[in-house]
Structure formats: C-alpha cells, structure tokens
Design a protein around this motif. Structure first.
Motif, PDB file in Angstrom:
ATOM      1  N   GLY A  79      10.783   2.646   1.789  1.00 30.80           N
ATOM      2  CA  GLY A  79      10.420   1.413   2.486  1.00 30.80           C
ATOM      3  C   GLY A  79      11.561   0.902   3.342  1.00 30.80           C
ATOM      4  O   GLY A  79      12.721   1.271   3.145  1.00 30.80           O
ATOM      5  N   LEU A  80      11.200   0.049   4.291  1.00 26.76           N
ATOM      6  CA  LEU A  80      12.204  -0.543   5.175  1.00 26.76           C
ATOM      7  C   LEU A  80      12.357  -2.034   4.905  1.00 26.76           C
ATOM      8  O   LEU A  80      13.322  -2.647   5.333  1.00 26.76           O
ATOM      9  N   ARG A  81      11.347  -2.603   4.226  1.00 26.22           N
ATOM     10  CA  ARG A  81      11.424  -4.033   3.889  1.00 26.22           C
ATOM     11  C   ARG A  81      10.933  -4.245   2.470  1.00 26.22           C
ATOM     12  O   ARG A  81      10.131  -3.459   1.957  1.00 26.22           O
ATOM     13  N   GLU A  82      11.384  -5.330   1.887  1.00 26.68           N
ATOM     14  CA  GLU A  82      11.034  -5.671   0.510  1.00 26.68           C
ATOM     15  C   GLU A  82       9.519  -5.766   0.338  1.00 26.68           C
ATOM     16  O   GLU A  82       8.833  -6.361   1.181  1.00 26.68           O
ATOM     17  N   LYS A  83       8.997  -5.169  -0.713  1.00 23.06           N
ATOM     18  CA  LYS A  83       7.573  -5.218  -1.070  1.00 23.06           C
ATOM     19  C   LYS A  83       6.656  -4.637   0.011  1.00 23.06           C
ATOM     20  O   LYS A  83       5.495  -5.034   0.135  1.00 23.06           O
ATOM     21  N   GLU A  84       7.208  -3.784   0.851  1.00 21.28           N
ATOM     22  CA  GLU A  84       6.390  -3.094   1.851  1.00 21.28           C
ATOM     23  C   GLU A  84       6.697  -1.604   1.766  1.00 21.28           C
ATOM     24  O   GLU A  84       7.748  -1.215   1.256  1.00 21.28           O
ATOM     25  N   TYR A  85       5.777  -0.804   2.302  1.00 18.99           N
ATOM     26  CA  TYR A  85       5.947   0.646   2.221  1.00 18.99           C
ATOM     27  C   TYR A  85       5.739   1.260   3.594  1.00 18.99           C
ATOM     28  O   TYR A  85       5.220   0.612   4.504  1.00 18.99           O
ATOM     29  N   ILE A  86       6.122   2.539   3.701  1.00 16.77           N
ATOM     30  CA  ILE A  86       5.901   3.215   4.980  1.00 16.77           C
ATOM     31  C   ILE A  86       4.589   3.989   4.903  1.00 16.77           C
ATOM     32  O   ILE A  86       3.617   3.663   5.538  1.00 16.77           O
ATOM     33  N   ASP A 204       7.813 -12.293  17.658  1.00 17.28           N
ATOM     34  CA  ASP A 204       6.468 -12.381  18.239  1.00 17.28           C
ATOM     35  C   ASP A 204       5.465 -11.550  17.438  1.00 17.28           C
ATOM     36  O   ASP A 204       4.336 -11.960  17.196  1.00 17.28           O
ATOM     37  N   MET A 205       5.895 -10.345  17.043  1.00 16.12           N
ATOM     38  CA  MET A 205       5.002  -9.492  16.237  1.00 16.12           C
ATOM     39  C   MET A 205       4.668 -10.201  14.934  1.00 16.12           C
ATOM     40  O   MET A 205       3.523 -10.240  14.496  1.00 16.12           O
ATOM     41  N   GLU A 206       5.691 -10.752  14.336  1.00 19.31           N
ATOM     42  CA  GLU A 206       5.538 -11.424  13.037  1.00 19.31           C
ATOM     43  C   GLU A 206       4.555 -12.589  13.152  1.00 19.31           C
ATOM     44  O   GLU A 206       3.716 -12.810  12.277  1.00 19.31           O
ATOM     45  N   ALA A 207       4.643 -13.321  14.261  1.00 12.48           N
ATOM     46  CA  ALA A 207       3.742 -14.468  14.451  1.00 12.48           C
ATOM     47  C   ALA A 207       2.289 -13.999  14.488  1.00 12.48           C
ATOM     48  O   ALA A 207       1.400 -14.638  13.924  1.00 12.48           O
ATOM     49  N   GLU A 208       2.032 -12.865  15.142  1.00  9.38           N
ATOM     50  CA  GLU A 208       0.666 -12.339  15.211  1.00  9.38           C
ATOM     51  C   GLU A 208       0.203 -11.840  13.843  1.00  9.38           C
ATOM     52  O   GLU A 208      -0.920 -12.098  13.431  1.00  9.38           O
ATOM     53  N   VAL A 209       1.076 -11.129  13.145  1.00 12.39           N
ATOM     54  CA  VAL A 209       0.705 -10.564  11.837  1.00 12.39           C
ATOM     55  C   VAL A 209       0.401 -11.682  10.845  1.00 12.39           C
ATOM     56  O   VAL A 209      -0.513 -11.578  10.021  1.00 12.39           O
ATOM     57  N   SER A 210       1.128 -12.775  10.959  1.00 12.57           N
ATOM     58  CA  SER A 210       0.939 -13.872  10.000  1.00 12.57           C
ATOM     59  C   SER A 210      -0.440 -14.524  10.151  1.00 12.57           C
ATOM     60  O   SER A 210      -0.896 -15.234   9.265  1.00 12.57           O
ATOM     61  N   LEU A 211      -1.120 -14.268  11.275  1.00 17.63           N
ATOM     62  CA  LEU A 211      -2.457 -14.842  11.475  1.00 17.63           C
ATOM     63  C   LEU A 211      -3.556 -14.009  10.808  1.00 17.63           C
ATOM     64  O   LEU A 211      -4.699 -14.442  10.722  1.00 17.63           O
ATOM     65  N   LEU A 212      -3.194 -12.807  10.361  1.00 15.88           N
ATOM     66  CA  LEU A 212      -4.201 -11.945   9.729  1.00 15.88           C
ATOM     67  C   LEU A 212      -4.641 -12.522   8.390  1.00 15.88           C
ATOM     68  O   LEU A 212      -3.838 -13.138   7.674  1.00 15.88           O
ATOM     69  N   PHE A 213      -5.891 -12.291   8.052  1.00 16.55           N
ATOM     70  CA  PHE A 213      -6.419 -12.768   6.774  1.00 16.55           C
ATOM     71  C   PHE A 213      -5.618 -12.170   5.621  1.00 16.55           C
ATOM     72  O   PHE A 213      -5.283 -12.834   4.654  1.00 16.55           O
ATOM     73  N   LYS A 214      -5.310 -10.866   5.737  1.00 14.20           N
ATOM     74  CA  LYS A 214      -4.499 -10.208   4.706  1.00 14.20           C
ATOM     75  C   LYS A 214      -3.414  -9.397   5.402  1.00 14.20           C
ATOM     76  O   LYS A 214      -3.718  -8.601   6.288  1.00 14.20           O
ATOM     77  N   ARG A 215      -2.207  -9.614   4.983  1.00 10.94           N
ATOM     78  CA  ARG A 215      -1.080  -8.926   5.616  1.00 10.94           C
ATOM     79  C   ARG A 215      -1.028  -7.471   5.135  1.00 10.94           C
ATOM     80  O   ARG A 215      -0.977  -7.218   3.926  1.00 10.94           O
ATOM     81  N   PRO A 216      -1.046  -6.485   6.041  1.00 10.83           N
ATOM     82  CA  PRO A 216      -0.960  -5.090   5.575  1.00 10.83           C
ATOM     83  C   PRO A 216       0.382  -4.856   4.871  1.00 10.83           C
ATOM     84  O   PRO A 216       1.401  -5.380   5.310  1.00 10.83           O
ATOM     85  N   PHE A 217       0.382  -4.080   3.783  1.00 10.88           N
ATOM     86  CA  PHE A 217       1.663  -3.844   3.107  1.00 10.88           C
ATOM     87  C   PHE A 217       2.397  -2.641   3.677  1.00 10.88           C
ATOM     88  O   PHE A 217       3.435  -2.238   3.188  1.00 10.88           O
ATOM     89  N   ASP A 251      -3.235   4.807  10.456  1.00  8.20           N
ATOM     90  CA  ASP A 251      -3.828   4.726  11.796  1.00  8.20           C
ATOM     91  C   ASP A 251      -5.293   4.310  11.730  1.00  8.20           C
ATOM     92  O   ASP A 251      -5.775   3.564  12.592  1.00  8.20           O
ATOM     93  N   SER A 252      -6.018   4.803  10.720  1.00  8.33           N
ATOM     94  CA  SER A 252      -7.438   4.457  10.674  1.00  8.33           C
ATOM     95  C   SER A 252      -7.617   2.959  10.428  1.00  8.33           C
ATOM     96  O   SER A 252      -8.546   2.344  10.948  1.00  8.33           O
ATOM     97  N   VAL A 253      -6.720   2.356   9.672  1.00  4.92           N
ATOM     98  CA  VAL A 253      -6.816   0.911   9.431  1.00  4.92           C
ATOM     99  C   VAL A 253      -6.315   0.125  10.645  1.00  4.92           C
ATOM    100  O   VAL A 253      -6.963  -0.803  11.126  1.00  4.92           O
ATOM    101  N   VAL A 254      -5.167   0.534  11.164  1.00  5.56           N
ATOM    102  CA  VAL A 254      -4.549  -0.265  12.225  1.00  5.56           C
ATOM    103  C   VAL A 254      -5.371  -0.206  13.516  1.00  5.56           C
ATOM    104  O   VAL A 254      -5.457  -1.202  14.253  1.00  5.56           O
ATOM    105  N   THR A 255      -6.028   0.910  13.785  1.00  4.28           N
ATOM    106  CA  THR A 255      -6.838   0.963  15.016  1.00  4.28           C
ATOM    107  C   THR A 255      -8.042   0.020  14.900  1.00  4.28           C
ATOM    108  O   THR A 255      -8.455  -0.586  15.881  1.00  4.28           O
ATOM    109  N   GLU A 256      -8.582  -0.110  13.685  1.00  2.96           N
ATOM    110  CA  GLU A 256      -9.682  -1.070  13.482  1.00  2.96           C
ATOM    111  C   GLU A 256      -9.188  -2.493  13.732  1.00  2.96           C
ATOM    112  O   GLU A 256      -9.840  -3.298  14.393  1.00  2.96           O
ATOM    113  N   LEU A 257      -8.030  -2.799  13.167  1.00  3.28           N
ATOM    114  CA  LEU A 257      -7.470  -4.150  13.335  1.00  3.28           C
ATOM    115  C   LEU A 257      -7.196  -4.443  14.809  1.00  3.28           C
ATOM    116  O   LEU A 257      -7.478  -5.533  15.315  1.00  3.28           O
ATOM    117  N   ILE A 258      -6.641  -3.451  15.486  1.00  2.00           N
ATOM    118  CA  ILE A 258      -6.307  -3.649  16.905  1.00  2.00           C
ATOM    119  C   ILE A 258      -7.585  -3.838  17.724  1.00  2.00           C
ATOM    120  O   ILE A 258      -7.670  -4.745  18.562  1.00  2.00           O
TER     121      ILE A 258
END
Ligand code: SF4
Length: 296
Positions: A79-86, A204-217, A251-258
């Motif tokens: 991982g690159l950040r706490e409580k998150e995975y690659i 800026d990325m963080e601001a957009e991600v924080s608007l998601l209903f559930k933050r991807p881990f 990719d299958s999840v993130v393309t849906e979100l995008i």
C-alpha cells in the motif's frame, strides 16, 4: 553485485527511487529493456492465463533478467497510504513470479508499505540487508532515494493543441508505448494534445473522491476517478481516454464510477490485452478524435 530491476508495473513511477537506493548500496543496476514483442511473448508464455496484461508484461521483464544479474528487486508493494491498498495481484506478485519463472536468482522481496518514513525504513533495512550489513549506510541510501524520487520530473502535458484529451489509467499502461500501442504518438498525429493525471493536484482529486457515497479502498482507483472528475469540472480536457486492462478488477469498478460522474462528457475506454488489435484500436481513436473536433 548486479541487481536486476524489471521495467514493468510501477517501475515507471518509482525507478528513480529504486535505482538510487541500490546504487547507494554499491549495486550495479541492470534494468530490463523497454517492453517489446519478445518480452510480451515471454511474459504470456510463463504467466498464468487469466492474469492482466501488465502482470504478463512484468513476468516477461523478470524472465529477461534471468541469467543477467545476481539478484532481482521485486518489492511486494502492499500500500501507499494508511488503510488503503493497491491491488491484490501486487501482494501475490512474488509468489506468482517465483512459481512461474524457474531458475531465477535470489529475490529482494521485502514487503513494502510506503505509508510513512517508519514503514519505508523497515522495508529499506530488510531489502538493503541483501547488499550490506551496515544499517547506517542503508538509512543514508533511503534518504538519497527519497530525495531523488522527489526531484523527479513529470511530463503531464504535451504541446497545446486545439483539442486535448486526458489520458488516464494505470501508470504502466499510460507510460508504456508498446502496451498502449503508441497512443501518444497517434494522438499527436491526429492533432490531439494530451494531459495526464500528474497535471491534477492531489487536493483537487481528494475533494472529488470525498463526494463519493463510498470511498474506494484502492488508492489507484481514487486517483483515476479523481483525475477524470477534476479534468471535466475544471475544463482541463475536451474528453477522457481511459486505458483499461482486461480482467482488472480495479479498472472495471473505476470505469463505472467515471462513466457515472462524467455523464455526457466524451469518454473512450480502450481495453488492453495481448490480443488487442492495432486496426480496431486506431479506428476507435480516430473516430473519437473526429468527434471531439466536431464538438469544438
Ligand atoms: S491493478 Fe489491475 S492492471 Fe494493475 S496489476 Fe492489478 S489487476 Fe493488473
């Protein structure tokens, strides 16, 4: 001591760090050559069938290093950040490679959590012990490597053009011109400029991600989604091209979100695997470029 570094997966992001760390410890670094047909064919031959293209390519790079070095650097990046995975594939990378490619030299495969200095130091001490017992030297090498990594320059934009697209996806798809079928050159020939994720600020990325209903881990999913959303919201691009790896869960999840976030904003998803045909790829690219130009 020759230490091999495969030019695949996150090499594109962290090669300055890896090279500096190893050289500071007195190693001669041997990097596999840029991806080409021979490396891809070898990767496809030795990797499990259902792995994604970047994993197969990575296997090809490791196989190329066999017989050319005394050790191979193969960090198990967790991982690159706490409580998150690659990606789970990264966690099992060492086992995949060592079971698929016989005759490899010893691997420097310490688990790497790049979340803070303490975790990085733990990794450095374990990885560096393959080259020296001098812990002070290892700590100095780590500092130099981090410094070098910070100095790195990115090329987030090409020259200004009438039309510009954001090219997003895994760094190893965006930066490897063999894997992405020379996408940047083709866009350039079509008169389309390119902007990449590096042009978008983390805040800026963080601001957009924080608007998601559930933050991807998955850290990478957050970045790609955030970059696409910001590029649209700030008018940084006329459309988005997403380079997606076939069979990649992220990719299958993130393309849906995008897709959901972009609405009617132009989006082209190009799926990459070892069977992707040049002609179909080029046709879709040209059609997308024509459509963007008509919309201007
Ligand atoms: S994130 Fe996707 S493309 Fe990258 S290694 Fe994992 S499965 Fe493959």
């Amino acid at each position: 001591m020759k230490v091999g570094v495969p030019q695949g997966l996150l090499y594109t992001k962290y090669h300055r760090f890896a090279k500096t760390f190893l050289e500071e410890l007195g190693a001669e670094v041997v990097v596999s050559p840029p991806t080409g047909k021979a490396i891809l064919d070898e990767g496809v031959r030795c990797c499990v069938d259902d792995a994604c293209l970047p994993m197969k390519v990575f296997h090809g790079h490791v196989a190329w290093l066999r017989g050319r070095c005394d050790m191979v650097l193969l960090p198990r990046i967790i991982g690159l950040r706490e409580k998150e995975y690659i990606c789970p594939m990264f966690c099992g990378l060492v086992e995949m490679v060592s079971h698929s490619i016989p005759g490899l030299p010893p691997l420097i495969d310490a688990p790497l959590r790049a979340t803070d200095r303490q975790s990085l130091t733990r990794w450095a001490l374990e990885a560096g012990s393959a080259l020296t017992t001098d812990k002070r030297r290892i700590r100095t090498a780590l500092s130099a490597a981090l410094e070098r990594q910070r100095d790195g320059t990115h090329a987030p934009e090409t020259a200004a053009r009438a039309v510009r697209v954001g090219v997003l996806g895994h760094a190893y798809n965006v930066s490897d011109s063999f894997v992405n079928m020379d996408l940047r050159r083709k866009l350039d020939e079509l008169g389309v400029g390119v902007i990449t994720q590096e042009a978008v600020s983390r805040a800026d990325m963080e601001a957009e991600v924080s608007l998601l209903f559930k933050r991807p881990f998955w850290t990478l999913a957050q970045e790609y989604y955030g970059a696409a959303a910001v590029m649209r919201a700030k008018g940084m691009a006329d459309g988005i091209i997403y380079l997606s790896s076939f069979s990649c869960g992220i990719d299958s999840v993130v393309t849906e979100l995008i897709q959901h976030r972009l609405g009617d904003f132009p989006l082209l998803i190009l799926k990459l695997d070892e069977h992707t045909g040049q002609a179909g790829f080029d046709t879709r690219l040209e059609a997308f470029s024509d459509m963007l130009k008509r919309r201007r």
